[in-house]
Design an enzyme around this catalytic site. Sequence first.
Site, mmCIF file in Angstrom:
data_model
loop_
_atom_site.group_PDB
_atom_site.id
_atom_site.type_symbol
_atom_site.label_atom_id
_atom_site.label_comp_id
_atom_site.label_asym_id
_atom_site.label_seq_id
_atom_site.Cartn_x
_atom_site.Cartn_y
_atom_site.Cartn_z
ATOM 1 N N CYS A 90 29.383 -43.356 -11.279
ATOM 2 C CA CYS A 90 29.233 -44.715 -10.763
ATOM 3 C C CYS A 90 28.280 -45.501 -11.666
ATOM 4 C CB CYS A 90 28.678 -44.679 -9.348
ATOM 5 S SG CYS A 90 29.895 -44.069 -8.162
ATOM 6 N N CYS A 171 33.017 -47.458 -9.342
ATOM 7 C CA CYS A 171 32.147 -47.401 -8.169
ATOM 8 C C CYS A 171 30.731 -47.793 -8.557
ATOM 9 C CB CYS A 171 32.184 -46.011 -7.545
ATOM 10 S SG CYS A 171 31.780 -44.683 -8.685
#
Length: 278
Positions: A90, A171
């Site tokens: 992420c 993400c």
Amino acid sequence: MQVMSCEMNCFIVTLLCFCQTGEQLGTTPNLKGIVFGRCYDYMTLNPGTRFDCESIWLHFKAAVLRQPSCNVTVEDYHEMFQLMTQNWPCHTSLFWSKTRPLMHSYSAVLPHLWTLEDTLVGYVFNDLIWCRQHVDTDFDFSACPEWSSCQNHPVYSLWVLASQNFAETACGNITVLLNGSISAAFSRMSMFGSVELDNLSPQRVHYVNIHVVASLTGPQIESCNQGSVVDLIQILQTRGFRWTCTDNDQMLMMLQCFQNQDSCRATNLKSVLFTQLN
Ligand SMILES: *[C@@H]1O[C@H](CO)[C@@H](O)[C@H](O)[C@H]1NC(C)=O
Ligand SMILES: *[C@@H]1O[C@H](CO)[C@@H](O)[C@H](O)[C@H]1NC(C)=O
Ligand SMILES: *[C@@H]1O[C@H](CO)[C@@H](O)[C@H](O)[C@H]1NC(C)=O
């Protein structure tokens, strides 16, 4: 996904670097060797990754050669993509539109950033062209159809699926690099505006951090509160994303300075930076 306007065509044509000639080039010579070479190269550059390059090639070939050139859909590539599945951390995904050179320097100085070109599929197929012959089921090395004349161009469909997957996987905080020197910094016709944006998930993405960057020598046409960037922010808000937007981020301006010493001298960027640092 039936958009095949001029702007989208130009985007892909630029992506493939034969904009100036307008020629209808055929399949890239030595396509198979390049795909294999890049696939093995990728595993070397990314230790710990393992892909079945042979199988990827066979599924690619099957997808492209099964159908006439203008009929290769996103679905046709699904099996190949299953062999190329990847995850990355992420807070690393970098999206961009009409800022390709700047994106390259940015990801060079921040190597943890992931662009589509850093994924296996992006790395392997970057700048390649392919299509099938009309009658025979082999690649056509002499000419490929125009993007605009095709409902489902084999190259276009692959990039749509690659962009879709890239956005779905993103993400945490993501970064979007837009060009403040043009009148549609955010365009619904670009890959970012037509494919990636719609596949980002407000649940997975924590912040969309937008950077609008003008060229050093200008003009400054769009910014965070002017032009199409406002539309982008509106869309993000409607879909429930948190976002930030920065104009002419200092590091991005400095990177352009390193890229192009002349335009750097032409501006008073140094004094601007100097003032900010003090
Ligand atoms: C295009 O693909 C679809 C689905 O695979 C198929 O039904 C159709 O016959 C194809 N069209 C042509 C012209 O080959
Ligand atoms: C913005 O787009 C123009 C025209 O395509 C290009 O020359 C310029 O390098 C781009 N600027 C940035 C910061 O990417
Ligand atoms: C994510 O972005 C927000 C807003 O820019 C920032 O406050 C936060 O520190 C960022 N988090 C990470 C992990 O980078």
